[in-house]
Design a protein around this motif. Sequence first.
Motif, PDB file in Angstrom:
ATOM      1  N   GLN A  55       0.823  -1.214   0.000  1.00 56.90           N
ATOM      2  CA  GLN A  55       0.000   0.000   0.000  1.00 56.90           C
ATOM      3  C   GLN A  55       0.856   1.263   0.000  1.00 56.90           C
ATOM      4  N   GLU A  56       1.955   1.261   0.749  1.00 52.13           N
ATOM      5  CA  GLU A  56       2.814   2.442   0.792  1.00 52.13           C
ATOM      6  C   GLU A  56       3.406   2.732  -0.587  1.00 52.13           C
ATOM      7  N   LYS A  57       3.879   1.713  -1.265  1.00 51.38           N
ATOM      8  CA  LYS A  57       4.457   1.891  -2.603  1.00 51.38           C
ATOM      9  C   LYS A  57       3.365   2.312  -3.597  1.00 51.38           C
ATOM     10  N   THR A  58       2.180   1.736  -3.478  1.00 51.04           N
ATOM     11  CA  THR A  58       1.060   2.125  -4.334  1.00 51.04           C
ATOM     12  C   THR A  58       0.762   3.611  -4.169  1.00 51.04           C
ATOM     13  N   THR A  59       0.722   4.077  -2.927  1.00 53.74           N
ATOM     14  CA  THR A  59       0.460   5.487  -2.652  1.00 53.74           C
ATOM     15  C   THR A  59       1.559   6.368  -3.240  1.00 53.74           C
ATOM     16  N   GLU A  60       2.810   5.939  -3.138  1.00 54.99           N
ATOM     17  CA  GLU A  60       3.922   6.701  -3.716  1.00 54.99           C
ATOM     18  C   GLU A  60       3.786   6.803  -5.237  1.00 54.99           C
ATOM     19  N   VAL A  61       3.431   5.695  -5.872  1.00 55.52           N
ATOM     20  CA  VAL A  61       3.262   5.692  -7.326  1.00 55.52           C
ATOM     21  C   VAL A  61       2.102   6.605  -7.716  1.00 55.52           C
ATOM     22  N   GLU A  62       0.982   6.486  -7.006  1.00 54.53           N
ATOM     23  CA  GLU A  62      -0.178   7.323  -7.321  1.00 54.53           C
ATOM     24  C   GLU A  62       0.155   8.803  -7.141  1.00 54.53           C
ATOM     25  N   ALA A  63       0.896   9.144  -6.096  1.00 54.27           N
ATOM     26  CA  ALA A  63       1.296  10.538  -5.869  1.00 54.27           C
ATOM     27  C   ALA A  63       2.206  11.026  -6.996  1.00 54.27           C
ATOM     28  N   ALA A  64       3.113  10.174  -7.436  1.00 53.32           N
ATOM     29  CA  ALA A  64       4.016  10.543  -8.528  1.00 53.32           C
ATOM     30  C   ALA A  64       3.238  10.753  -9.827  1.00 53.32           C
ATOM     31  N   VAL A  65       2.249   9.910 -10.065  1.00 47.00           N
ATOM     32  CA  VAL A  65       1.420  10.055 -11.262  1.00 47.00           C
ATOM     33  C   VAL A  65       0.650  11.374 -11.202  1.00 47.00           C
ATOM     34  N   PHE A  66       0.117  11.718 -10.037  1.00 43.27           N
ATOM     35  CA  PHE A  66      -0.603  12.980  -9.885  1.00 43.27           C
ATOM     36  C   PHE A  66       0.337  14.159 -10.158  1.00 43.27           C
ATOM     37  N   ARG A  67       1.541  14.128  -9.606  1.00 44.25           N
ATOM     38  CA  ARG A  67       2.505  15.203  -9.859  1.00 44.25           C
ATOM     39  C   ARG A  67       2.838  15.286 -11.348  1.00 44.25           C
ATOM     40  N   ARG A  68       2.953  14.139 -11.986  1.00 42.25           N
ATOM     41  CA  ARG A  68       3.244  14.112 -13.418  1.00 42.25           C
ATOM     42  C   ARG A  68       2.080  14.691 -14.225  1.00 42.25           C
ATOM     43  N   LEU A  69       0.848  14.372 -13.836  1.00 43.96           N
ATOM     44  CA  LEU A  69      -0.329  14.945 -14.488  1.00 43.96           C
ATOM     45  C   LEU A  69      -0.326  16.464 -14.351  1.00 43.96           C
ATOM     46  N   LEU A  70      -0.054  16.967 -13.143  1.00 46.03           N
ATOM     47  CA  LEU A  70      -0.013  18.417 -12.944  1.00 46.03           C
ATOM     48  C   LEU A  70       1.085  19.051 -13.787  1.00 46.03           C
ATOM     49  N   ALA A  71       2.254  18.418 -13.860  1.00 45.24           N
ATOM     50  CA  ALA A  71       3.350  18.941 -14.674  1.00 45.24           C
ATOM     51  C   ALA A  71       2.959  18.949 -16.156  1.00 45.24           C
ATOM     52  N   HIS A  72       2.272  17.903 -16.594  1.00 47.84           N
ATOM     53  CA  HIS A  72       1.828  17.825 -17.984  1.00 47.84           C
ATOM     54  C   HIS A  72       0.828  18.939 -18.290  1.00 47.84           C
ATOM     55  N   LEU A  73      -0.125  19.151 -17.403  1.00 44.31           N
ATOM     56  CA  LEU A  73      -1.089  20.238 -17.601  1.00 44.31           C
ATOM     57  C   LEU A  73      -0.383  21.587 -17.586  1.00 44.31           C
ATOM     58  N   ASP A  74       0.606  21.742 -16.708  1.00 40.88           N
ATOM     59  CA  ASP A  74       1.350  22.987 -16.625  1.00 40.88           C
ATOM     60  C   ASP A  74       2.134  23.247 -17.914  1.00 40.88           C
ATOM     61  N   ALA A  75       2.669  22.189 -18.496  1.00 45.82           N
ATOM     62  CA  ALA A  75       3.436  22.319 -19.740  1.00 45.82           C
ATOM     63  C   ALA A  75       2.530  22.539 -20.953  1.00 45.82           C
ATOM     64  N   ASN A  76       1.239  22.340 -20.770  1.00 46.55           N
ATOM     65  CA  ASN A  76       0.274  22.476 -21.872  1.00 46.55           C
ATOM     66  C   ASN A  76      -0.828  23.461 -21.497  1.00 46.55           C
ATOM     67  N   LYS A  77      -0.408  24.654 -21.114  1.00 51.93           N
ATOM     68  CA  LYS A  77      -1.366  25.675 -20.686  1.00 51.93           C
ATOM     69  C   LYS A  77      -2.320  26.078 -21.806  1.00 51.93           C
ATOM     70  N   ASP A  78      -1.917  25.806 -23.062  1.00 51.37           N
ATOM     71  CA  ASP A  78      -2.782  26.134 -24.185  1.00 51.37           C
ATOM     72  C   ASP A  78      -4.040  25.266 -24.207  1.00 51.37           C
ATOM     73  N   VAL A  79      -4.010  24.146 -23.521  1.00 50.55           N
ATOM     74  CA  VAL A  79      -5.204  23.299 -23.419  1.00 50.55           C
ATOM     75  C   VAL A  79      -6.119  23.951 -22.390  1.00 50.55           C
ATOM     76  N   GLN A  80      -7.219  24.460 -22.870  1.00 51.78           N
ATOM     77  CA  GLN A  80      -8.142  25.192 -22.022  1.00 51.78           C
ATOM     78  C   GLN A  80      -9.029  24.237 -21.223  1.00 51.78           C
ATOM     79  N   ASN A  81      -9.508  24.709 -20.093  1.00 49.38           N
ATOM     80  CA  ASN A  81     -10.392  23.895 -19.265  1.00 49.38           C
ATOM     81  C   ASN A  81     -11.637  23.445 -20.033  1.00 49.38           C
ATOM     82  N   ILE A  82     -12.175  24.326 -20.869  1.00 46.74           N
ATOM     83  CA  ILE A  82     -13.374  23.954 -21.636  1.00 46.74           C
ATOM     84  C   ILE A  82     -13.063  22.777 -22.563  1.00 46.74           C
ATOM     85  N   ASP A  83     -11.849  22.765 -23.131  1.00 48.68           N
ATOM     86  CA  ASP A  83     -11.447  21.648 -23.987  1.00 48.68           C
ATOM     87  C   ASP A  83     -11.372  20.353 -23.192  1.00 48.68           C
ATOM     88  N   LEU A  84     -10.797  20.432 -22.002  1.00 50.38           N
ATOM     89  CA  LEU A  84     -10.733  19.248 -21.137  1.00 50.38           C
ATOM     90  C   LEU A  84     -12.130  18.762 -20.779  1.00 50.38           C
TER      91      LEU A  84
END
Length: 97
Positions: A3-32
């Motif tokens: 469970q601890e490793k699962t939580t670490e992986v999930e947290a890393a994926v969330f950080r990666r998602l945020l970084a991806h969204l940050d790198a793609n600011k041209d993608v508007q919320n309405i598009d999402l």
Amino acid sequence: MDQEKTTEVEAAVFRRLLAHLDANKDVQNIDLMILANFCRNCLSKWYMAEAKELGESVDYDQAREIVYGMPYSEWKDKHQLEATPEQLAQFESKQSS
């Protein structure tokens, strides 16, 4: 995976998602919202709700700053465009189906 490793992986994926969204600011919320039925604001609300489930107090503005990487008002001024009539029509069509 334990469970601890699962939580670490999930947290890393969330950080990666945020970084991806940050790198793609041209993608508007309405598009999402049209394509995936969620946006940065949804992520902020989910963050706030999950914090509450764990007994933590995170308000909406704090959650949005975490997701957007800056105060929402600043992000909106710098990166958010007005939704086009076409985008609004697509969004409305998706909501009614």
